[in-house]
Design an enzyme around this catalytic site. Sequence first.
Site, PDB file in Angstrom:
ATOM      1  CB  VAL A  85     -97.430  -1.813   6.343  1.00 18.88           C
ATOM      2  CG1 VAL A  85     -97.106  -0.421   6.851  1.00 18.88           C
ATOM      3  CG2 VAL A  85     -98.113  -1.749   4.978  1.00 18.88           C
ATOM      4  CD  GLU A  86     -92.762  -1.356   0.363  1.00 21.03           C
ATOM      5  OE1 GLU A  86     -91.940  -0.408   0.356  1.00 21.03           O
ATOM      6  OE2 GLU A  86     -93.779  -1.388  -0.348  1.00 21.03           O
ATOM      7  CB  SER A  87     -93.253   2.925   3.410  1.00 21.93           C
ATOM      8  OG  SER A  87     -92.042   2.850   2.702  1.00 21.93           O
ATOM      9  CG  HIS A  90    -115.210  11.983   5.560  1.00 18.35           C
ATOM     10  ND1 HIS A  90    -114.888  11.994   4.230  1.00 18.35           N
ATOM     11  CD2 HIS A  90    -115.612  13.241   5.850  1.00 18.35           C
ATOM     12  CE1 HIS A  90    -115.074  13.198   3.727  1.00 18.35           C
ATOM     13  NE2 HIS A  90    -115.523  13.980   4.688  1.00 18.35           N
ATOM     14  CD  GLU A  91    -118.613   9.301   9.120  1.00 14.49           C
ATOM     15  OE1 GLU A  91    -119.217  10.225   9.702  1.00 14.49           O
ATOM     16  OE2 GLU A  91    -118.630   9.168   7.873  1.00 14.49           O
ATOM     17  CG  ASP A 116    -114.798  14.257   0.642  1.00 11.77           C
ATOM     18  OD1 ASP A 116    -115.172  15.436   0.809  1.00 11.77           O
ATOM     19  OD2 ASP A 116    -115.580  13.306   0.484  1.00 11.77           O
ATOM     20  CB  CYS A 142    -118.598  13.133  -1.764  1.00  9.97           C
ATOM     21  SG  CYS A 142    -120.291  13.073  -1.124  1.00  9.97           S
TER      22      CYS A 142
END
EC number: 1.7.1.13
Length: 162
Positions: A73-75, A92-93, A58, A51
């Site tokens: 994307v390479e994992s 969060h947003e 969070d 936060c």
Amino acid sequence: MREDFGNVKSLGKKTGYVFEYKPEVLEKFPNKFPQNIYWVSFNCPEFTTLCPITGQPDFATIYIQYIPDKWLVESKSLKLYLFSYRNARDFHEDTVNRIAEDLFNLLEPYYIEVYGEFNPRGGISIDPFVQKFKRLDWVKELAKERFKLHRINPPRILRNRG
């Protein structure tokens, strides 16, 4: 190194974890099937960040789905990138938007959606959903439909893996 892997550097190497937001760890490699339209889905159930006000942790599940164009994307790099949020401090947003922006800028996919299902804190959960896409007619229509479905029942729609 195989040429079809592009410039992937972290795969197969000792893992060095970064504890601050670091988009530079993301890596891509060429899509061998750019002529096909298909989904790539990642579910990241152990995502953590902090936060920005209290510094409290969070916890979330981050769902990433995209339709690739030229790149994937390479994992392992995605795992390291998501791990780099561990000590980052953001709402969060903002976090979910940043993930969508970073992946869209890296991969230039036809379409990407990122959904953050955050655990409740203080009796309320915040679950941002972000879409980014190329301005092609068929992709715009897909984005509209996915958004409508998300608003009806996000967890069921996004967990069906495409």
